[in-house]
Design a protein around this motif. Structure first.
Motif, PDB file in Angstrom:
ATOM      1  N   GLY A   1      33.970  39.719  49.061  1.00  0.00           N
ATOM      2  CA  GLY A   1      35.103  39.186  48.335  1.00  0.00           C
ATOM      3  C   GLY A   1      36.063  38.463  49.252  1.00  0.00           C
ATOM      4  O   GLY A   1      36.251  38.850  50.414  1.00  0.00           O
TER       5      GLY A   1
ATOM      6  N   GLN B   1      39.968  36.768  48.746  1.00  0.00           N
ATOM      7  CA  GLN B   1      41.096  36.557  47.848  1.00  0.00           C
ATOM      8  C   GLN B   1      40.715  36.929  46.417  1.00  0.00           C
ATOM      9  O   GLN B   1      40.482  38.091  46.145  1.00  0.00           O
ATOM     10  CB  GLN B   1      41.606  35.118  47.982  1.00  0.00           C
ATOM     11  CG  GLN B   1      42.183  34.838  49.359  1.00  0.00           C
ATOM     12  CD  GLN B   1      42.864  33.486  49.472  1.00  0.00           C
ATOM     13  OE1 GLN B   1      43.094  32.771  48.485  1.00  0.00           O
ATOM     14  NE2 GLN B   1      43.207  33.101  50.696  1.00  0.00           N
ATOM     15  N   PHE B   2      40.606  35.977  45.494  1.00  0.00           N
ATOM     16  CA  PHE B   2      40.344  36.301  44.087  1.00  0.00           C
ATOM     17  C   PHE B   2      38.902  36.042  43.673  1.00  0.00           C
ATOM     18  O   PHE B   2      38.567  36.132  42.498  1.00  0.00           O
ATOM     19  CB  PHE B   2      41.294  35.511  43.173  1.00  0.00           C
ATOM     20  CG  PHE B   2      41.183  34.018  43.333  1.00  0.00           C
ATOM     21  CD1 PHE B   2      40.271  33.290  42.589  1.00  0.00           C
ATOM     22  CD2 PHE B   2      41.995  33.349  44.235  1.00  0.00           C
ATOM     23  CE1 PHE B   2      40.164  31.914  42.730  1.00  0.00           C
ATOM     24  CE2 PHE B   2      41.901  31.967  44.378  1.00  0.00           C
ATOM     25  CZ  PHE B   2      40.982  31.249  43.632  1.00  0.00           C
ATOM     26  N   ILE B   3      38.021  35.773  44.626  1.00  0.00           N
ATOM     27  CA  ILE B   3      36.619  35.450  44.325  1.00  0.00           C
ATOM     28  C   ILE B   3      35.705  36.511  44.914  1.00  0.00           C
ATOM     29  O   ILE B   3      35.899  36.959  46.053  1.00  0.00           O
ATOM     30  CB  ILE B   3      36.238  34.068  44.896  1.00  0.00           C
ATOM     31  CG1 ILE B   3      37.130  32.979  44.305  1.00  0.00           C
ATOM     32  CG2 ILE B   3      34.768  33.756  44.616  1.00  0.00           C
ATOM     33  CD1 ILE B   3      36.924  31.622  44.943  1.00  0.00           C
ATOM     34  N   THR B   4      34.679  36.939  44.158  1.00  0.00           N
ATOM     35  CA  THR B   4      33.680  37.881  44.656  1.00  0.00           C
ATOM     36  C   THR B   4      32.271  37.370  44.367  1.00  0.00           C
ATOM     37  O   THR B   4      32.041  36.662  43.380  1.00  0.00           O
ATOM     38  CB  THR B   4      33.828  39.272  44.009  1.00  0.00           C
ATOM     39  OG1 THR B   4      33.656  39.167  42.597  1.00  0.00           O
ATOM     40  CG2 THR B   4      35.186  39.882  44.319  1.00  0.00           C
TER      41      THR B   4
ATOM     42  N   ALA C   1      35.638  35.351  39.449  1.00  0.00           N
ATOM     43  CA  ALA C   1      36.971  34.998  39.929  1.00  0.00           C
ATOM     44  C   ALA C   1      38.002  35.551  38.953  1.00  0.00           C
ATOM     45  O   ALA C   1      37.834  35.422  37.730  1.00  0.00           O
ATOM     46  CB  ALA C   1      37.124  33.487  40.051  1.00  0.00           C
ATOM     47  N   ASN C   2      39.037  36.166  39.496  1.00  0.00           N
ATOM     48  CA  ASN C   2      40.132  36.706  38.688  1.00  0.00           C
ATOM     49  C   ASN C   2      41.440  36.229  39.314  1.00  0.00           C
ATOM     50  O   ASN C   2      41.847  36.724  40.372  1.00  0.00           O
ATOM     51  CB  ASN C   2      40.074  38.235  38.654  1.00  0.00           C
ATOM     52  CG  ASN C   2      38.818  38.736  37.977  1.00  0.00           C
ATOM     53  OD1 ASN C   2      38.693  38.687  36.760  1.00  0.00           O
ATOM     54  ND2 ASN C   2      37.857  39.216  38.765  1.00  0.00           N
ATOM     55  N   TYR C   3      42.059  35.250  38.669  1.00  0.00           N
ATOM     56  CA  TYR C   3      43.200  34.551  39.260  1.00  0.00           C
ATOM     57  C   TYR C   3      44.419  34.680  38.350  1.00  0.00           C
ATOM     58  O   TYR C   3      44.351  34.340  37.164  1.00  0.00           O
ATOM     59  CB  TYR C   3      42.856  33.075  39.466  1.00  0.00           C
ATOM     60  CG  TYR C   3      43.955  32.288  40.132  1.00  0.00           C
ATOM     61  CD1 TYR C   3      44.201  32.425  41.495  1.00  0.00           C
ATOM     62  CD2 TYR C   3      44.739  31.406  39.401  1.00  0.00           C
ATOM     63  CE1 TYR C   3      45.203  31.706  42.115  1.00  0.00           C
ATOM     64  CE2 TYR C   3      45.748  30.679  40.009  1.00  0.00           C
ATOM     65  CZ  TYR C   3      45.981  30.835  41.363  1.00  0.00           C
ATOM     66  OH  TYR C   3      46.977  30.118  41.969  1.00  0.00           O
ATOM     67  N   GLU C   4      45.525  35.153  38.914  1.00  0.00           N
ATOM     68  CA  GLU C   4      46.750  35.307  38.142  1.00  0.00           C
ATOM     69  C   GLU C   4      47.406  33.942  37.953  1.00  0.00           C
ATOM     70  O   GLU C   4      47.935  33.352  38.897  1.00  0.00           O
ATOM     71  CB  GLU C   4      47.713  36.276  38.825  1.00  0.00           C
ATOM     72  CG  GLU C   4      48.903  36.632  37.952  1.00  0.00           C
ATOM     73  CD  GLU C   4      49.772  37.728  38.550  1.00  0.00           C
ATOM     74  OE1 GLU C   4      50.406  38.474  37.778  1.00  0.00           O
ATOM     75  OE2 GLU C   4      49.832  37.835  39.790  1.00  0.00           O
TER      76      GLU C   4
ATOM     77  N   THR D   1      46.078  37.007  33.811  1.00  0.00           N
ATOM     78  CA  THR D   1      45.000  36.724  34.756  1.00  0.00           C
ATOM     79  C   THR D   1      43.848  36.011  34.064  1.00  0.00           C
ATOM     80  O   THR D   1      43.389  36.441  33.000  1.00  0.00           O
ATOM     81  CB  THR D   1      44.476  38.026  35.398  1.00  0.00           C
ATOM     82  OG1 THR D   1      45.550  38.668  36.098  1.00  0.00           O
ATOM     83  CG2 THR D   1      43.351  37.745  36.378  1.00  0.00           C
TER      84      THR D   1
ATOM     85  N   ASN E   1      40.037  35.195  33.888  1.00  0.00           N
ATOM     86  CA  ASN E   1      38.793  35.856  34.287  1.00  0.00           C
ATOM     87  C   ASN E   1      37.626  34.909  34.056  1.00  0.00           C
ATOM     88  O   ASN E   1      37.403  34.458  32.938  1.00  0.00           O
ATOM     89  CB  ASN E   1      38.570  37.129  33.475  1.00  0.00           C
ATOM     90  CG  ASN E   1      39.794  38.011  33.398  1.00  0.00           C
ATOM     91  OD1 ASN E   1      40.296  38.257  32.316  1.00  0.00           O
ATOM     92  ND2 ASN E   1      40.290  38.484  34.516  1.00  0.00           N
TER      93      ASN E   1
END
Length: 234
Positions: free
Chosen positions: A124, A126-129, A156-159, A165, A167
């Motif tokens: 992972g 930041q916001f990507i896995t 990716a889960n980005y606020e 967020t 998704n």
């Protein structure tokens, strides 16, 4: 084990662990979803867009090590899926990593080979896995000759705003040649695009379009659905 029993167990488990949440690394979760899809495929009646399912589980962490259990109502295997997993999480430079093993268990099911074991590794940033899972049991959810089935998950889960967020997910299932020849399965791609809103106090709501391609092979179980959920973390 029938669905009402699963509901009682899940709610009891949530109550048991809520008071101890975050103590000694113990957390719990419970959700009510409009339909359970896994890797883009319906886990209940494919003729219906909504088949509500109660889901929940807990995790215990100690340092980087963790163990956990997650459960859901399903439309097969006597109505219950129970997952047991364990592994280790850590960080190297800017990358987070996670390695472990996961056992899917369907108590009381008479379907041979439905229980499935996978090992997995995840990176992972930041916001990507990116996660890859590999089947090490003889069969992948009762598909014959399917040891070494692989699954690649990019999420990716980005606020995008406070408490909101975005998704996004795309996944690919890779079947070995023996499974393709024995069962006629084909590789397929699944997807998810949605939003989660944090309501506070551990509650959240989410909505997402979830589905997969290759409907000509798998039928309506791969149909895109709008999945709604109410979630509680403790």
């Amino acid at each position: 084990m029938k669905k009402p029993v699963l509901a009682v167990l899940t709610l009891a488990m949530a109550g048991l662990f809520s008071a101890a949440a975050h103590a000694d690394g113990l957390t719990a979760n419970v959700s009510l979803v409009s339909k359970y899809k896994y890797r883009g495929q319906d886990q209940a009646d494919p003729t219906k867009d909504a088949v509500p399912a109660l889901q929940g589980g807990f995790d215990y962490t100690l340092g980087g090590f963790y163990i956990g259990n997650w459960n859901s109502a399903v439309g097969f295997g006597h109505g219950t899926e129970m997952d047991f997993y364990g592994g280790y999480k850590g960080k190297v430079s800017v990358l987070d990593y996670d390695v472990g093993v996961l056992q899917y268990y369907y108590p009381g099911s008479a379907v041979s080979g439905l229980n499935t074991t996978e090992v997995y590794g995840q990176l992972g940033w930041q916001f990507i896995t990116a996660k890859y899972s590999l089947t090490v049991s003889d069969e992948y959810f009762a598909i014959p000759e399917s040891r070494n089935t692989g699954y690649l998950d990019i999420s990716a889960n980005y606020e995008v705003a406070q408490g909101l967020t975005l998704n996004a997910h795309v996944g690919q299932t890779f079947f070995p040649s023996d499974a393709k020849n024995a069962a006629g399965v084909v590789n397929y791609t699944d997807y998810k695009l949605g939003l989660t809103y944090d309501l506070g106090n551990g509650f959240s709501v989410s909505g997402a379009a979830v589905g997969a391609n290759k409907k000509n092979v798998y039928g309506d179980i791969n149909k895109s659905r709008l999945i709604l959920a109410l979630n509680k973390s403790m």
